[in-house]
Write a protein that holds these residues in place. Structure first.
Motif, PDB file in Angstrom:
ATOM      1  N   SER A  64       0.977   3.140   2.262  1.00 31.44           N
ATOM      2  CA  SER A  64       1.844   4.030   1.481  1.00 31.44           C
ATOM      3  C   SER A  64       1.063   4.940   0.545  1.00 31.44           C
ATOM      4  O   SER A  64       1.619   5.883  -0.016  1.00 31.44           O
ATOM      5  CB  SER A  64       2.801   3.183   0.640  1.00 31.44           C
ATOM      6  OG  SER A  64       2.066   2.481  -0.362  1.00 31.44           O
ATOM      7  N   ASN A  65      -0.213   4.623   0.339  1.00 27.80           N
ATOM      8  CA  ASN A  65      -1.078   5.307  -0.640  1.00 27.80           C
ATOM      9  C   ASN A  65      -0.654   5.073  -2.089  1.00 27.80           C
ATOM     10  O   ASN A  65      -1.107   5.769  -2.989  1.00 27.80           O
ATOM     11  CB  ASN A  65      -1.133   6.823  -0.370  1.00 27.80           C
ATOM     12  CG  ASN A  65      -1.922   7.162   0.877  1.00 27.80           C
ATOM     13  OD1 ASN A  65      -2.987   6.591   1.117  1.00 27.80           O
ATOM     14  ND2 ASN A  65      -1.401   8.070   1.685  1.00 27.80           N
ATOM     15  N   LEU A  66       0.168   4.058  -2.300  1.00 24.98           N
ATOM     16  CA  LEU A  66       0.604   3.756  -3.666  1.00 24.98           C
ATOM     17  C   LEU A  66      -0.445   2.975  -4.452  1.00 24.98           C
ATOM     18  O   LEU A  66      -0.501   3.078  -5.676  1.00 24.98           O
ATOM     19  CB  LEU A  66       1.912   2.954  -3.636  1.00 24.98           C
ATOM     20  CG  LEU A  66       3.180   3.721  -3.241  1.00 24.98           C
ATOM     21  CD1 LEU A  66       4.367   2.763  -3.176  1.00 24.98           C
ATOM     22  CD2 LEU A  66       3.466   4.851  -4.226  1.00 24.98           C
ATOM     23  N   VAL A  67      -1.232   2.175  -3.772  1.00 22.55           N
ATOM     24  CA  VAL A  67      -2.253   1.387  -4.467  1.00 22.55           C
ATOM     25  C   VAL A  67      -3.586   1.469  -3.741  1.00 22.55           C
ATOM     26  O   VAL A  67      -3.643   1.696  -2.530  1.00 22.55           O
ATOM     27  CB  VAL A  67      -1.839  -0.095  -4.627  1.00 22.55           C
ATOM     28  CG1 VAL A  67      -0.562  -0.231  -5.425  1.00 22.55           C
ATOM     29  CG2 VAL A  67      -1.714  -0.775  -3.284  1.00 22.55           C
ATOM     30  N   GLY A  68      -4.633   1.255  -4.491  1.00 20.86           N
ATOM     31  CA  GLY A  68      -5.991   1.286  -3.957  1.00 20.86           C
ATOM     32  C   GLY A  68      -6.939   1.912  -4.956  1.00 20.86           C
ATOM     33  O   GLY A  68      -6.634   2.956  -5.539  1.00 20.86           O
ATOM     34  N   GLY A  69      -8.043   1.254  -5.196  1.00 10.39           N
ATOM     35  CA  GLY A  69      -9.082   1.789  -6.068  1.00 10.39           C
ATOM     36  C   GLY A  69      -8.968   1.435  -7.533  1.00 10.39           C
ATOM     37  O   GLY A  69      -9.932   1.603  -8.284  1.00 10.39           O
TER      38      GLY A  69
END
Length: 288
Positions: A64-69
Motif C-alpha cells: 500500500s506504500n503506507l509503511v516502510g522506512g
C-alpha cells in the motif's frame, strides 16, 4: 490449561516453581512433549524474533506504500542522539516500528500474541538482552512467562482486535512483555502479575480502527506505545508500586470493555482513524 493469574501463582507457589517452569510443564502436558522439546520450541521462537529484527530492510515498503522506512529513521535518530527519551528507549522504539513494518511488508515475524502486535515483545526483550547482558536461556524463560500471561488473557478475554479492539492485541502484548521484564529483573510472582495488570490497565479502551482495513496505520506505531508501556509498568512495580486491581480483574474488565465496543471500532474500519478525511482518501486510492 491455566485459567487465571491467581491459579498460575498458586500452582507455582505450591510446587515451589518459577512461573516460567509452571507454564513449561503446562505446555508439556497440553502437547505431550518433553521438557527439552518445549524449551527448544520456545527458544526457537525467540531466535526467530531476533532473526526478524536483524533482517529488517528499511528500503522496502508495504504494497500500500503506507509503511516502510520509519524503523530506519528512528534508528538513525538514536544513533545521532536525537531522542529525548534516551538511547535505550530509542532502541526499543526503533525495534517496535521495524518489526511492525516487517509484518506489513510480508516478512517473517512471530505473532506475539498477534501479527498486529508482533513488535512489542521483540522490541523489549531483544533490547533487554542487548543492554543488560541476559543470556538466551534466561530470555527464553522470560518468553515462557509472557506466553503464560498471554494464555490467561486469551482464556479470560481476547487477543483479537476484531473481538476486543486493539487493547486485546497491543494491550495483551504489553502486559506479556511487562511480566517478562519483571521476571528478568528478579520480580516475584505477585510482581509479575502486577506488572501485567498495570500495563493492561494503561491501554484499556484502545480501539481497533485500521485505515483501509490494513494492519499498518495506526497499528505499526501502536507497537511503540505497547513496548514503552511494558517497560515503565515493570519499572513502577519493581519500585514497589502495586496494582490496586488484581490482574485477573483487569483482564476481565478488558474483556467487558471489548464486548461493549461497537463493531465499528473492532477492526471493521467503520469509525475512528479509518474514517477521517485522510483515512477515507487513502482507502479510496487503494481501492481504485
Amino acid at each position: 490449561m491455566i485459567h487465571s493469574m491467581e491459579e498460575l501463582i498458586r500452582i507455582s507457589e505450591d510446587k515451589n516453581h518459577s512461573i516460567w517452569e509452571t507454564i513449561l510443564e503446562d505446555d508439556m502436558q497440553d502437547r505431550s512433549v518433553s521438557r527439552e522439546e518445549s524449551f527448544a520450541e520456545m527458544q526457537g521462537m525467540y531466535r526467530a524474533m531476533k532473526e526478524a529484527d536483524a533482517g529488517y530492510d528499511g528500503k522496502i515498503t508495504s504494497a500500500s506504500n503506507l509503511v516502510g522506512g520509519d524503523g530506519a529513521r528512528m534508528e538513525q535518530a538514536v544513533q545521532e542522539e536525537n531522542v529525548s527519551s534516551g538511547p535505550f528507549i530509542g532502541k526499543v522504539m526503533a525495534r517496535a516500528i521495524k518489526m511492525g513494518e516487517s509484518n506489513a511488508c510480508m516478512k517473517r515475524i512471530v505473532a506475539a500474541p498477534t501479527a498486529g502486535s508482533c513488535g512489542v515483545i521483540p522490541a523489549v526483550f531483544i533490547s533487554f538482552e542487548e543492554e543488560f547482558g541476559y543470556d538466551e536461556e534466561k530470555m527464553t524463560e522470560a518468553l515462557f512467562v509472557a506466553a503464560g500471561i498471554g494464555s490467561v488473557i486469551a482464556e479470560r478475554a481476547s487477543i483479537s482486535g476484531a473481538q476486543g479492539g486493539c487493547q486485546a492485541e497491543i494491550g495483551a502484548a504489553s502486559a506479556m512483555a511487562a511480566g517478562g521484564v519483571t521476571y528478568l529483573r528478579g520480580g516475584n510472582h505477585s510482581q509479575i502479575a502486577d506488572a501485567a495488570a498495570v500495563a493492561l490497565k494503561n491501554l484499556l479502551g484502545l480501539v481497533c480502527d485500521p485505515v483501509a482495513g490494513l494492519v499498518e496505520v495506526p497499528c505499526v506505531k501502536r507497537n511503540v506505545i505497547g513496548a514503552v508501556n511494558a517497560i515503565t509498568s515493570a519499572d513502577m512495580v519493581m519500585a514497589g508500586i502495586k496494582s490496586k486491581i488484581p490482574a485477573d480483574e483487569v483482564i476481565d474488565a478488558m474483556g467487558e470493555i471489548g464486548n461493549l465496543l461497537p463493531s465499528s471500532l473492532r477492526e471493521t474500519s467503520q469509525a475512528g482513524l479509518a474514517v477521517t478525511p485522510t483515512g477515507l482518501a487513502v482507502t479510496e486510492h487503494l481501492t481504485k
